[in-house]
Write a protein that holds these residues in place. Structure first.
Motif, mmCIF file in Angstrom:
data_model
loop_
_atom_site.group_PDB
_atom_site.id
_atom_site.type_symbol
_atom_site.label_atom_id
_atom_site.label_comp_id
_atom_site.label_asym_id
_atom_site.label_seq_id
_atom_site.Cartn_x
_atom_site.Cartn_y
_atom_site.Cartn_z
ATOM 1 N N SER A 6 -3.119 -0.049 -3.854
ATOM 2 C CA SER A 6 -2.579 -1.354 -3.500
ATOM 3 C C SER A 6 -2.187 -2.078 -4.784
ATOM 4 C CB SER A 6 -3.620 -2.178 -2.736
ATOM 5 O OG SER A 6 -3.156 -3.490 -2.479
ATOM 6 N N CYS A 7 -0.984 -2.654 -4.791
ATOM 7 C CA CYS A 7 -0.511 -3.369 -5.978
ATOM 8 C C CYS A 7 0.744 -4.160 -5.637
ATOM 9 C CB CYS A 7 -0.210 -2.389 -7.119
ATOM 10 S SG CYS A 7 1.156 -1.261 -6.782
ATOM 11 N N LEU A 8 1.160 -5.012 -6.558
ATOM 12 C CA LEU A 8 2.447 -5.668 -6.425
ATOM 13 C C LEU A 8 3.554 -4.671 -6.735
ATOM 14 C CD1 LEU A 8 1.731 -9.094 -8.176
ATOM 15 C CD2 LEU A 8 1.929 -8.661 -5.715
ATOM 16 N N LYS A 25 -2.941 -0.872 -15.067
ATOM 17 C CA LYS A 25 -3.158 -2.315 -14.931
ATOM 18 C C LYS A 25 -2.454 -2.837 -13.684
ATOM 19 C CE LYS A 25 -2.579 -6.701 -17.413
ATOM 20 N NZ LYS A 25 -2.054 -7.350 -18.656
ATOM 21 N N GLY A 26 -3.155 -3.666 -12.937
ATOM 22 C CA GLY A 26 -2.572 -4.263 -11.742
ATOM 23 C C GLY A 26 -2.665 -3.393 -10.505
ATOM 24 N N VAL A 27 -3.289 -2.215 -10.632
ATOM 25 C CA VAL A 27 -3.376 -1.267 -9.514
ATOM 26 C C VAL A 27 -4.830 -1.096 -9.111
ATOM 27 C CG1 VAL A 27 -2.981 1.121 -8.788
ATOM 28 C CG2 VAL A 27 -1.310 -0.036 -10.242
ATOM 29 N N GLU A 28 -5.088 -1.093 -7.814
ATOM 30 C CA GLU A 28 -6.439 -0.830 -7.323
ATOM 31 C C GLU A 28 -6.364 0.118 -6.135
ATOM 32 O OE1 GLU A 28 -7.079 -4.663 -4.355
ATOM 33 O OE2 GLU A 28 -7.732 -4.816 -6.456
ATOM 34 N N LEU A 29 -7.475 0.765 -5.839
ATOM 35 C CA LEU A 29 -7.517 1.669 -4.702
ATOM 36 C C LEU A 29 -7.425 0.877 -3.406
ATOM 37 C CD1 LEU A 29 -10.379 4.071 -5.880
ATOM 38 C CD2 LEU A 29 -7.924 4.555 -5.854
ATOM 39 N N ALA A 30 -6.738 1.449 -2.424
ATOM 40 C CA ALA A 30 -6.565 0.762 -1.142
ATOM 41 C C ALA A 30 -7.870 0.727 -0.350
ATOM 42 C CB ALA A 30 -5.474 1.448 -0.327
ATOM 43 N N HIS A 31 -8.759 1.685 -0.633
ATOM 44 C CA HIS A 31 -10.020 1.741 0.084
ATOM 45 C C HIS A 31 -11.184 1.633 -0.888
ATOM 46 C CE1 HIS A 31 -7.864 2.965 3.713
ATOM 47 N NE2 HIS A 31 -7.193 3.825 2.952
ATOM 48 N N LYS A 32 -12.194 0.918 -0.495
ATOM 49 C CA LYS A 32 -13.349 0.682 -1.340
ATOM 50 C C LYS A 32 -14.118 1.972 -1.604
ATOM 51 C CE LYS A 32 -17.587 -2.090 -1.597
ATOM 52 N NZ LYS A 32 -18.451 -3.079 -0.882
ATOM 53 N N ARG A 64 0.859 -1.190 0.000
ATOM 54 C CA ARG A 64 0.000 0.000 0.000
ATOM 55 C C ARG A 64 0.887 1.229 0.000
ATOM 56 N NH1 ARG A 64 -5.452 -0.157 3.624
ATOM 57 N NH2 ARG A 64 -6.508 -1.889 2.562
ATOM 58 N N VAL A 65 0.625 2.123 -0.942
ATOM 59 C CA VAL A 65 1.466 3.299 -1.099
ATOM 60 C C VAL A 65 0.603 4.496 -1.486
ATOM 61 C CG1 VAL A 65 3.513 4.253 -2.223
ATOM 62 C CG2 VAL A 65 3.261 1.776 -2.014
ATOM 63 N N ASN A 66 0.943 5.668 -0.968
ATOM 64 C CA ASN A 66 0.327 6.904 -1.441
ATOM 65 C C ASN A 66 1.063 7.369 -2.690
ATOM 66 O OD1 ASN A 66 -1.674 7.222 0.547
ATOM 67 N ND2 ASN A 66 -0.211 8.108 1.970
ATOM 68 N N VAL A 67 0.336 7.497 -3.785
ATOM 69 C CA VAL A 67 0.925 7.862 -5.067
ATOM 70 C C VAL A 67 0.390 9.237 -5.489
ATOM 71 C CG1 VAL A 67 1.076 7.238 -7.506
ATOM 72 C CG2 VAL A 67 1.193 5.463 -5.762
ATOM 73 N N PRO A 68 1.260 10.131 -5.974
ATOM 74 C CA PRO A 68 0.792 11.460 -6.394
ATOM 75 C C PRO A 68 -0.091 11.404 -7.634
ATOM 76 C CG PRO A 68 3.119 11.167 -6.926
ATOM 77 C CD PRO A 68 2.728 9.991 -6.086
ATOM 78 N N LEU A 69 -1.000 12.372 -7.716
ATOM 79 C CA LEU A 69 -1.846 12.538 -8.890
ATOM 80 C C LEU A 69 -1.270 13.635 -9.774
ATOM 81 C CD1 LEU A 69 -5.390 12.460 -7.220
ATOM 82 C CD2 LEU A 69 -4.222 10.579 -8.393
ATOM 83 N N LYS A 84 5.986 -4.691 -8.745
ATOM 84 C CA LYS A 84 6.291 -4.524 -10.169
ATOM 85 C C LYS A 84 5.292 -3.617 -10.882
ATOM 86 C CE LYS A 84 3.709 -8.588 -11.835
ATOM 87 N NZ LYS A 84 2.795 -7.803 -12.686
ATOM 88 N N ASP A 85 4.107 -3.450 -10.293
ATOM 89 C CA ASP A 85 3.060 -2.640 -10.922
ATOM 90 C C ASP A 85 2.965 -1.231 -10.351
ATOM 91 O OD1 ASP A 85 2.189 -4.759 -12.584
ATOM 92 O OD2 ASP A 85 1.032 -5.606 -10.920
ATOM 93 N N LEU A 86 3.825 -0.893 -9.401
ATOM 94 C CA LEU A 86 3.728 0.405 -8.731
ATOM 95 C C LEU A 86 4.047 1.551 -9.694
ATOM 96 C CD1 LEU A 86 3.354 2.065 -6.141
ATOM 97 C CD2 LEU A 86 5.801 1.723 -5.694
ATOM 98 N N PRO A 87 3.096 2.457 -9.937
ATOM 99 C CA PRO A 87 3.370 3.617 -10.790
ATOM 100 C C PRO A 87 3.976 4.753 -9.970
ATOM 101 C CG PRO A 87 1.066 3.630 -10.168
ATOM 102 C CD PRO A 87 1.680 2.397 -9.519
ATOM 103 N N GLU A 88 4.802 5.575 -10.603
ATOM 104 C CA GLU A 88 5.372 6.717 -9.893
ATOM 105 C C GLU A 88 4.309 7.781 -9.669
ATOM 106 O OE1 GLU A 88 8.941 8.305 -11.528
ATOM 107 O OE2 GLU A 88 10.002 6.387 -11.495
ATOM 108 N N PHE A 89 3.298 7.819 -10.535
ATOM 109 C CA PHE A 89 2.187 8.755 -10.392
ATOM 110 C C PHE A 89 1.008 8.223 -11.198
ATOM 111 C CE2 PHE A 89 4.835 10.172 -13.918
ATOM 112 C CZ PHE A 89 3.914 10.284 -14.950
ATOM 113 N N ILE A 90 -0.159 8.803 -10.979
ATOM 114 C CA ILE A 90 -1.363 8.443 -11.726
ATOM 115 C C ILE A 90 -1.902 9.703 -12.389
ATOM 116 C CG2 ILE A 90 -3.749 7.644 -11.547
ATOM 117 C CD1 ILE A 90 -2.861 5.846 -9.258
ATOM 118 N N GLU A 91 -2.156 9.620 -13.678
ATOM 119 C CA GLU A 91 -2.661 10.775 -14.422
ATOM 120 C C GLU A 91 -4.180 10.894 -14.292
ATOM 121 O OE1 GLU A 91 -1.459 10.802 -18.485
ATOM 122 O OE2 GLU A 91 0.565 11.532 -18.023
#
Length: 220
Positions: free
Chosen positions: A137-139, A169-176, A104-109, A141-148
């Protein structure tokens, strides 16, 4: 996977506040690596190089390759202690990551195409960013540096919610996401309404403070 980011470190045996002070005086940063199957390990990093790295967004939201005495480990930065007023890093905490374990990681937008949108082109519209990062939340290998977040279609009155953000792909939100938890990410409001909303609070606050008190505060 994102670009590999490397940091060099050395193991250390000295512990305690005195040892940490000596390290800092020598231009080093005391740190610790923990997690995984190995025991926690005390390490030290060069302050100057690490400070430069800390000025980049990837330092806080990417898998880092931490080379400790020639042995590379995949880690995430989990905590950074800064000096209250100096440009100095006091301590760092790194967590080891496993290729097969989700993190679980906080990723910048990153907001894109704002200037191309109907809202961005209008002087009568204020387009505000309500969130700057999101927990995912992701593995590893799928961790993005940011999300557009694409704002190309934004117009007056539109709201982009968290559920509207397209995840890699491979990334989902940590909270529903549900009706109670679907915060706004970006909002296009009328400039006049935005200005009035910003102006209301100071006026109300000023009215509650006696004139004599305001003069005292100004003098201070």
């Amino acid at each position: 996977m994102a670009t590999e980011h490397k940091l060099s470190a050395n193991g250390r045996k000295d512990e305690g506040k005195g040892a940490s002070r000596r390290l800092r005086h020598a231009g080093m940063i005391p740190a610790i690596v923990y997690g995984g199957e190995d025991k926690p390990q005390n390490i030290q990093l060069e302050h100057e190089k690490t400070w430069v790295a800390s000025q980049h967004e990837w330092f806080y939201a990417s898998i880092l390759t931490l080379d400790i005495d020639g042995k590379p480990q995949q880690v995430l930065l989990r905590d950074m202690q800064r000096h209250p007023f100096k440009q100095q890093i006091m301590h760092l905490d790194f967590q080891r990551v496993s290729a097969n374990t989700a993190i679980r990681v906080n990723v910048p937008l990153h907001f894109v195409n704002q200037d191309k949108s109907p809202a961005g082109k209008s002087a009568e519209v204020v387009l505000t960013h309500e969130l700057n990062e999101v927990e995912i939340s992701c593995l590893p290998k799928d961790l993005p540096e940011f999300i557009e977040v694409d704002l190309a279609e934004m117009k007056l009155g539109d709201t982009v919610h968290l559920s509207d953000v397209k995840l890699p792909k491979g990334v989902e939100l940590a909270h529903k996401i549900d009706d109670e938890h679907n915060p706004a990410v970006a909002v296009a409001r009328h400039a006049r309404a935005e200005a009035e909303a910003e102006g209301e609070a100071p006026a109300a606050e000023s009215a509650e403070v006696p004139a004599a008190k305001q003069d005292e505060d100004a003098a201070e």
